[in-house]
Design a protein around this motif. Structure first.
Motif, PDB file in Angstrom:
ATOM      1  N   ALA A  95      -0.534   7.719  58.608  1.00 47.11           N
ATOM      2  CA  ALA A  95      -0.586   9.096  57.961  1.00 47.11           C
ATOM      3  C   ALA A  95       1.022   9.108  58.353  1.00 47.11           C
ATOM      4  O   ALA A  95       1.082   8.243  59.248  1.00 47.11           O
ATOM      5  CB  ALA A  95      -1.184   9.668  57.673  1.00 47.11           C
ATOM      6  N   ARG A  96       1.425   9.704  57.962  1.00 52.50           N
ATOM      7  CA  ARG A  96       3.039  10.418  58.338  1.00 52.50           C
ATOM      8  C   ARG A  96       2.467  11.023  59.684  1.00 52.50           C
ATOM      9  O   ARG A  96       1.640  12.058  59.620  1.00 52.50           O
ATOM     10  CB  ARG A  96       4.174  11.000  57.662  1.00 52.50           C
ATOM     11  CG  ARG A  96       4.897   9.790  56.650  1.00 52.50           C
ATOM     12  CD  ARG A  96       5.190  11.278  55.379  1.00 52.50           C
ATOM     13  NE  ARG A  96       4.740  11.801  54.807  1.00 52.50           N
ATOM     14  CZ  ARG A  96       4.327  13.141  54.736  1.00 52.50           C
ATOM     15  NH1 ARG A  96       5.227  13.672  55.712  1.00 52.50           N
ATOM     16  NH2 ARG A  96       3.852  13.940  53.685  1.00 52.50           N
ATOM     17  N   PRO A  97       3.171  11.122  60.323  1.00 51.64           N
ATOM     18  CA  PRO A  97       3.565  12.167  61.671  1.00 51.64           C
ATOM     19  C   PRO A  97       3.377  13.706  61.504  1.00 51.64           C
ATOM     20  O   PRO A  97       4.712  13.471  60.864  1.00 51.64           O
ATOM     21  CB  PRO A  97       4.286  11.587  62.892  1.00 51.64           C
ATOM     22  CG  PRO A  97       4.921  10.213  62.083  1.00 51.64           C
ATOM     23  CD  PRO A  97       4.399  10.005  61.188  1.00 51.64           C
ATOM     24  N   GLY A  98       2.859  14.679  61.499  1.00 51.31           N
ATOM     25  CA  GLY A  98       3.316  16.402  61.365  1.00 51.31           C
ATOM     26  C   GLY A  98       2.654  15.865  59.588  1.00 51.31           C
ATOM     27  O   GLY A  98       2.907  17.171  59.308  1.00 51.31           O
ATOM     28  N   SER A  99       2.078  15.128  59.253  1.00 51.08           N
ATOM     29  CA  SER A  99       0.767  15.309  58.213  1.00 51.08           C
ATOM     30  C   SER A  99       0.197  16.178  58.760  1.00 51.08           C
ATOM     31  O   SER A  99      -0.462  15.420  60.052  1.00 51.08           O
ATOM     32  CB  SER A  99       1.171  14.714  57.396  1.00 51.08           C
ATOM     33  OG  SER A  99       0.232  13.349  58.133  1.00 51.08           O
ATOM     34  N   ARG A 100      -0.084  16.953  56.876  1.00 45.63           N
ATOM     35  CA  ARG A 100      -1.623  17.375  57.576  1.00 45.63           C
ATOM     36  C   ARG A 100      -2.714  16.858  56.633  1.00 45.63           C
ATOM     37  O   ARG A 100      -3.043  16.510  55.464  1.00 45.63           O
ATOM     38  CB  ARG A 100      -1.617  19.119  57.006  1.00 45.63           C
ATOM     39  CG  ARG A 100      -3.234  19.666  57.023  1.00 45.63           C
ATOM     40  CD  ARG A 100      -3.354  20.825  57.027  1.00 45.63           C
ATOM     41  NE  ARG A 100      -2.329  21.517  57.716  1.00 45.63           N
ATOM     42  CZ  ARG A 100      -2.446  23.164  57.358  1.00 45.63           C
ATOM     43  NH1 ARG A 100      -2.705  23.503  56.838  1.00 45.63           N
ATOM     44  NH2 ARG A 100      -1.864  23.312  59.574  1.00 45.63           N
ATOM     45  N   LEU A 101      -3.805  16.057  57.262  1.00 41.44           N
ATOM     46  CA  LEU A 101      -5.254  15.463  57.020  1.00 41.44           C
ATOM     47  C   LEU A 101      -6.174  15.848  56.788  1.00 41.44           C
ATOM     48  O   LEU A 101      -7.007  16.960  57.833  1.00 41.44           O
ATOM     49  CB  LEU A 101      -5.284  14.286  58.885  1.00 41.44           C
ATOM     50  CG  LEU A 101      -6.676  12.850  57.698  1.00 41.44           C
ATOM     51  CD1 LEU A 101      -6.604  12.389  56.684  1.00 41.44           C
ATOM     52  CD2 LEU A 101      -6.923  12.210  58.833  1.00 41.44           C
ATOM     53  N   GLY A 145      -6.507  13.747  71.506  1.00 42.87           N
ATOM     54  CA  GLY A 145      -5.095  14.716  71.262  1.00 42.87           C
ATOM     55  C   GLY A 145      -5.090  15.952  70.418  1.00 42.87           C
ATOM     56  O   GLY A 145      -4.346  16.235  70.087  1.00 42.87           O
ATOM     57  N   HIS A 146      -5.917  15.814  69.272  1.00 43.52           N
ATOM     58  CA  HIS A 146      -5.831  16.953  68.464  1.00 43.52           C
ATOM     59  C   HIS A 146      -6.824  17.833  68.330  1.00 43.52           C
ATOM     60  O   HIS A 146      -7.963  16.920  68.805  1.00 43.52           O
ATOM     61  CB  HIS A 146      -5.825  16.150  67.061  1.00 43.52           C
ATOM     62  CG  HIS A 146      -4.549  15.088  66.598  1.00 43.52           C
ATOM     63  ND1 HIS A 146      -4.442  13.779  67.301  1.00 43.52           N
ATOM     64  CD2 HIS A 146      -4.232  15.865  65.884  1.00 43.52           C
ATOM     65  CE1 HIS A 146      -3.364  13.504  67.374  1.00 43.52           C
ATOM     66  NE2 HIS A 146      -2.885  14.371  66.240  1.00 43.52           N
ATOM     67  N   GLN A 147      -6.997  19.118  68.273  1.00 41.76           N
ATOM     68  CA  GLN A 147      -8.006  20.145  67.888  1.00 41.76           C
ATOM     69  C   GLN A 147      -8.246  19.228  65.647  1.00 41.76           C
ATOM     70  O   GLN A 147      -7.414  19.358  65.031  1.00 41.76           O
ATOM     71  CB  GLN A 147      -7.887  21.447  67.746  1.00 41.76           C
ATOM     72  CG  GLN A 147      -7.450  21.954  69.515  1.00 41.76           C
ATOM     73  CD  GLN A 147      -7.826  22.923  69.354  1.00 41.76           C
ATOM     74  OE1 GLN A 147      -7.096  24.030  68.786  1.00 41.76           O
ATOM     75  NE2 GLN A 147      -8.693  23.859  70.335  1.00 41.76           N
ATOM     76  N   LEU A 148      -9.355  20.003  65.989  1.00 37.59           N
ATOM     77  CA  LEU A 148      -9.906  20.220  64.260  1.00 37.59           C
ATOM     78  C   LEU A 148     -10.072  21.203  63.630  1.00 37.59           C
ATOM     79  O   LEU A 148     -10.657  22.121  64.813  1.00 37.59           O
ATOM     80  CB  LEU A 148     -11.066  19.433  64.401  1.00 37.59           C
ATOM     81  CG  LEU A 148     -11.406  18.459  65.176  1.00 37.59           C
ATOM     82  CD1 LEU A 148     -13.742  17.866  64.876  1.00 37.59           C
ATOM     83  CD2 LEU A 148     -10.330  16.819  64.417  1.00 37.59           C
ATOM     84  N   VAL A 199      -6.462  18.626  60.275  1.00 36.02           N
ATOM     85  CA  VAL A 199      -5.845  18.390  61.370  1.00 36.02           C
ATOM     86  C   VAL A 199      -4.388  17.662  61.404  1.00 36.02           C
ATOM     87  O   VAL A 199      -4.038  16.901  60.820  1.00 36.02           O
ATOM     88  CB  VAL A 199      -6.139  16.618  61.641  1.00 36.02           C
ATOM     89  CG1 VAL A 199      -5.941  17.150  63.196  1.00 36.02           C
ATOM     90  CG2 VAL A 199      -7.999  16.908  61.709  1.00 36.02           C
ATOM     91  N   ASP A 200      -3.741  18.209  61.860  1.00 38.82           N
ATOM     92  CA  ASP A 200      -2.332  18.365  61.808  1.00 38.82           C
ATOM     93  C   ASP A 200      -1.552  17.066  62.832  1.00 38.82           C
ATOM     94  O   ASP A 200      -1.679  17.771  64.111  1.00 38.82           O
ATOM     95  CB  ASP A 200      -0.679  19.551  62.605  1.00 38.82           C
ATOM     96  CG  ASP A 200      -1.754  20.814  61.358  1.00 38.82           C
ATOM     97  OD1 ASP A 200      -1.524  20.279  60.201  1.00 38.82           O
ATOM     98  OD2 ASP A 200      -1.821  21.664  61.664  1.00 38.82           O
ATOM     99  N   LEU A 201      -1.687  15.961  62.135  1.00 45.02           N
ATOM    100  CA  LEU A 201      -0.847  15.163  63.232  1.00 45.02           C
ATOM    101  C   LEU A 201       0.245  14.862  63.878  1.00 45.02           C
ATOM    102  O   LEU A 201       0.885  15.201  63.650  1.00 45.02           O
ATOM    103  CB  LEU A 201      -1.300  13.667  61.808  1.00 45.02           C
ATOM    104  CG  LEU A 201      -2.779  13.551  60.993  1.00 45.02           C
ATOM    105  CD1 LEU A 201      -2.932  12.261  60.344  1.00 45.02           C
ATOM    106  CD2 LEU A 201      -3.972  12.825  62.983  1.00 45.02           C
ATOM    107  N   ARG A 259      -3.439   5.769  62.292  1.00 50.02           N
ATOM    108  CA  ARG A 259      -2.165   5.991  62.810  1.00 50.02           C
ATOM    109  C   ARG A 259      -0.863   6.506  62.267  1.00 50.02           C
ATOM    110  O   ARG A 259      -0.956   6.399  61.007  1.00 50.02           O
ATOM    111  CB  ARG A 259      -1.955   4.085  63.341  1.00 50.02           C
ATOM    112  CG  ARG A 259      -0.524   3.319  63.282  1.00 50.02           C
ATOM    113  CD  ARG A 259      -0.710   2.482  63.259  1.00 50.02           C
ATOM    114  NE  ARG A 259      -0.733   1.270  64.130  1.00 50.02           N
ATOM    115  CZ  ARG A 259      -0.611   0.880  65.309  1.00 50.02           C
ATOM    116  NH1 ARG A 259       0.462   1.675  65.681  1.00 50.02           N
ATOM    117  NH2 ARG A 259      -1.102   0.428  66.560  1.00 50.02           N
ATOM    118  N   THR A 260      -0.316   7.053  63.178  1.00 53.81           N
ATOM    119  CA  THR A 260       1.250   7.437  62.570  1.00 53.81           C
ATOM    120  C   THR A 260       2.409   7.651  62.496  1.00 53.81           C
ATOM    121  O   THR A 260       3.613   7.481  62.541  1.00 53.81           O
ATOM    122  CB  THR A 260       1.264   9.386  62.699  1.00 53.81           C
ATOM    123  OG1 THR A 260       0.805   9.255  64.669  1.00 53.81           O
ATOM    124  CG2 THR A 260       0.344   9.409  62.365  1.00 53.81           C
ATOM    125  N   GLY A 261       2.426   5.951  63.849  1.00 50.61           N
ATOM    126  CA  GLY A 261       3.435   5.574  64.649  1.00 50.61           C
ATOM    127  C   GLY A 261       3.354   4.275  64.996  1.00 50.61           C
ATOM    128  O   GLY A 261       2.148   4.146  65.178  1.00 50.61           O
TER     129      GLY A 261
END
Ligand SMILES: [Cu+2]
Length: 505
Positions: free
Chosen positions: A265-271, A290-293, A323-325, A348-350
């Motif tokens: 996905a793209r960084p900054g996208s919402r999954l 590294g993320h909150q849900l 999740v905001d990636l 993977r976003t990057g």
């Protein structure tokens, strides 16, 4: 699910439950809650005074769902080799895939699904979580005859409620093979904003590696003491042992940790993550490194969005989370609760090196949202109403005898129709699930989405009852038919932890 305050709250709920009969817990005495019908050889028992699975009341309830456009699907249950990602096993699956091909429809559409049975055993399909017409519910000997090897069966029902659901056989321990797939019912008026969606199905795996699920069931049931196969460890969240079975592998979307699925996905996208536990004997604690849900749905039904570090899913449960990636490569880890091992995937976003399967993100030890912190969205909250009937269901049995049941009575599919617990259409029902066992149980009710704790609780179809804890569930009897209540630990269910509610005519 984590706090002691919830326990206090639920106990208070039990006391405040109001009038109604109490089922006898002594198995030697006749149980006033149970209707004794007469069995007919080969077919379902004759249940005089109860709504039939294809009765007029069921047809009327289906018509009230205003069936829309019909969508046709086919699935073949088949035996054969499957590559789990570096290891090929002989197992049973839908169309040679694990998970099987998903079904996706819009709320209000009619699902017409034809199952072809190419297994060497009888089978059925159960549509987990859907409030559907009773004769499509897939319970052998109760709502339909089993589908014989070589035979076909078509399930036809309106998918009335949007959400994340799944389907699996309701026959033996078949769901602990590869026979499961996701069903998504889209909301034509979806209000959630997100860029991408990833459905993640978790599973505990032994088939073709450490015997078969049938051999495991026989081993668990084979006399005193043999049930104690598990003992890997205790789970604080579940209040005791994680399960009865030691699994060699855990899978995420049918893949081993060494060769994981990667979601890009793209960084900054919402999954939007749709999490499903299709396991046989394992709860999973899920976190994305590294993320909150943000939890938005449980068991298909919306809740007021709530942030958490991790969620715990018992067998049969689902959570939808947003999740905001961030930018990078992140591990999605599903720890086998109270066991050793985890299912594993990657987002993977990057650029960057992928984390190894052994990684354990700190979020796994962070905040785990409990049922008492979930508030139903206003549109799905039950109205406040005193129960018309309170039914006590004690969760009984143990690992030593490996006989499980409700109120001391073990039942198998072919005996359910003889022991219906009567309810009446239009009633508000409270079921008190009282766990006296030193084992947790994920209890699932077919055909209804209850509220957990009280009418103001989150709507769910599967609820984890911790060791020696109690949970009340509340629902409106608005879907006539014969509906199973059972533990979604498949080894418990197959060892007797099943009952059935019957609507009186
Ligand atoms: Cu159980």
């Amino acid at each position: 699910m984590t706090s002691t305050s919830r326990r206090t709250l639920l106990r208070a709920g039990l006391v405040a439950g109001g009038a109604g009969f109490l089922a006898a817990c002594d198995p030697s005495r006749p149980d006033p809650a149970i209707h004794h019908g007469s069995a007919s050889p080969g077919g379902p028992a004759i249940s005089d005074g109860f709504v039939a699975p294809d009765g007029a009341e069921v047809r009327a309830a289906e018509a009230a769902r205003k069936p829309g456009r019909a969508r046709s699907f086919r699935m073949t249950a088949t035996a054969g080799p499957i590559d789990l990602g570096g290891r090929t096993v002989n197992t049973w699956s839908f169309d040679g895939r694990i998970p099987g091909p998903p079904i996706r429809v819009s709320a209000g559409e009619v699902v017409r699904a034809t199952l072809t049975n190419r297994l060497p055993a009888e089978t059925t399909l159960h549509w987990h979580g859907l409030a559907l017409r009773n004769n499509a519910d897939g319970v052998p000997h109760l709502t339909q005859p089993p589908v014989a090897p070589g035979a076909e069966f078509t399930y036809e029902f309106t998918a009335a409620h949007p959400g994340t659901y799944w389907f699996h056989p309701h026959a033996g321990v078949q769901l602990d093979r590869g026979l499961y797939a996701v069903m998504i019912v889209d909301d034509p008026r979806e209000t959630l904003q997100y860029d991408d969606e990833w459905t993640v199905v978790l599973d505990d795996w032994l088939d073709g590696v450490a015997g078969t699920p049938d051999a495991m069931l026989a081993k668990l049931q084979d006399g005193p003491g043999h049930g104690e196969q598990g003992g890997e460890g205790d789970s604080e969240v579940l209040g005791g042992p994680g399960g009865d079975v030691v699994y060699p592998h855990y899978l995420l979307n049918g893949r081993l940790p060494a060769n994981p699925e990667t979601f890009r996905a793209r960084p900054g996208s919402r999954l939007r993550l749709r999490l499903v536990n299709a396991g046989g004997d394992t709860a999973f604690r899920v976190a994305l490194g590294g993320h909150q849900l943000t939890v938005t749905h449980t068991d298909g039904f919306p809740v007021k969005p709530v942030k958490t570090d991790a969620v715990v899913l018992g067998m049969g449960e689902r959570y939808d989370v947003l999740v905001d990636l961030k930018d990078g490569v992140f591990p999605l880890v599903a720890l086998a609760e109270g066991k050793k091992g985890a299912a594993f995937g990657l987002v993977r976003t990057g650029t960057g090196t992928a984390p190894k399967p052994k990684v354990r993100p700190a979020a796994l030890n962070g905040r785990i949202v409990g049922y008492d912190e979930l508030v139903p969205a206003e549109a799905v909250r039950l109205d406040d109403r005193e129960p018309d009937q309170v039914i006590q269901m004690e969760l009984t049995g143990g690992t030593t005898s490996y006989s499980w049941g409700f109120n001391g009575r073990p039942l198998t599919h072919d005996k359910l129709a003889e022991h219906l617990v009567p309810i009446q259409a239009g009633q508000r029902i409270q079921l008190d699930l009282i766990n006296s066992a030193h084992m947790w149980h994920p209890v699932h009710l077919h055909g209804h989405t209850f509220a957990v704790g009280s009418s103001s609780g989150p709507r769910k179809d599967t609820v984890n009852v911790r060791v020696e804890d109690s949970v009340s569930i509340v629902f409106d009897a608005d879907n006539p038919g014969l509906w199973v209540l059972h533990c979604h630990n498949i080894y418990h269910a197959e060892s007797g932890m099943m009952a059935a509610l019957g609507y009186r005519r």
